[in-house]
Design a protein around this motif. Structure first.
Motif, PDB file in Angstrom:
ATOM      1  N   ALA A   1      11.123 100.968 -38.601  1.00 43.05           N
ATOM      2  CA  ALA A   1      10.340  99.792 -38.203  1.00 43.05           C
ATOM      3  C   ALA A   1       8.932  99.855 -38.796  1.00 43.05           C
ATOM      4  O   ALA A   1       8.393  98.840 -39.245  1.00 43.05           O
TER       5      ALA A   1
ATOM      6  N   SER B   1      14.065  98.680 -33.271  1.00 37.47           N
ATOM      7  CA  SER B   1      14.745  97.391 -33.436  1.00 37.47           C
ATOM      8  C   SER B   1      15.279  96.931 -32.085  1.00 37.47           C
ATOM      9  O   SER B   1      15.313  97.698 -31.125  1.00 37.47           O
TER      10      SER B   1
ATOM     11  N   LEU C   1      14.646  94.721 -36.918  1.00 39.97           N
ATOM     12  CA  LEU C   1      13.334  95.364 -37.005  1.00 39.97           C
ATOM     13  C   LEU C   1      12.298  94.235 -37.006  1.00 39.97           C
ATOM     14  O   LEU C   1      12.453  93.257 -37.746  1.00 39.97           O
TER      15      LEU C   1
END
Length: 199
Positions: A51, A75, A82
């Motif tokens: 992420a 996520s 994400l």
């Protein structure tokens, strides 16, 4: 249906939602830090790192929005998005590009983001056109054209097909080329929640 997708794409998004969240908008993968308290987070430091990398790839698009850390929990939502990979769909909208990273847990907005993520994956040269290749690309775009990797993942996605009420042969079907309407237009048509924007 929400985003005007052709039937095969609608079925594809059902498959993704089955596999990523079991159709729950309140689940995530990553770390609890900076994630909503009401989300069941499955722990994965690797997902949280992914992420952060997604944010760093697109950092210029998020200047003046939220702190970097806000995008780095991992996520979540129906499609396991994400945050930075999802919100980038709105990069051409001066206001909506600053949607809060937690919008991945908003079913309407996450569906728009999933549509545009799928559109970007269609542009990768290694996508072979099949559902299976696109489904692998959801988590590992660089592996969409790797035949042995696709076969390794097949049994898991066959189980997801069965749970979603789709035949396992769906994995070998070709997805039609599809370009969603602009993300802002979809957002307004769906009456999506603007409460995710900064005050």
């Amino acid at each position: 249906i929400l985003v005007g997708a052709p039937l095969k794409w609608q079925e594809f998004f059902l498959l993704v939602a089955q596999g990523e969240s079991g159709f729950r908008s309140d689940v995530g993968l990553g770390v609890q830090l900076n994630a909503p308290t009401w989300v069941d987070m499955n722990t994965s430091k690797a997902e949280a790192k992914a992420a952060v990398r997604a944010y760093e790839r697109n950092a210029d698009e998020f200047q003046g929005c939220w702190p970097k850390a806000a995008y780095g929990f991992g996520s979540g939502g129906w499609y396991g998005m994400l945050p930075a990979n999802g919100i980038i769909a709105f990069k051409n909208d001066a206001e909506l590009r600053c949607l809060h990273p937690w919008v991945v847990f908003d079913p309407k907005i996450s569906t728009i983001m999933a549509a545009w993520f799928a559109r970007r994956l269609q542009g990768w040269s290694n996508w072979n056109g099949t559902v299976l290749s696109m489904r692998v690309g959801w988590g590992a775009p660089e592996m969409m054209g790797d035949a042995s990797y696709l076969e390794d993942k097949r049994s898991k996605f066959e189980e997801d097909c069965q749970r979603a009420g789709l035949p396992v042969s769906f994995l070998d079907e070709k997805l039609p080329s599809w370009k969603p309407n602009p993300a802002t237009e979809l957002f307004n048509n769906l009456g999506a929640d603007r409460g995710w924007l900064p005050e």
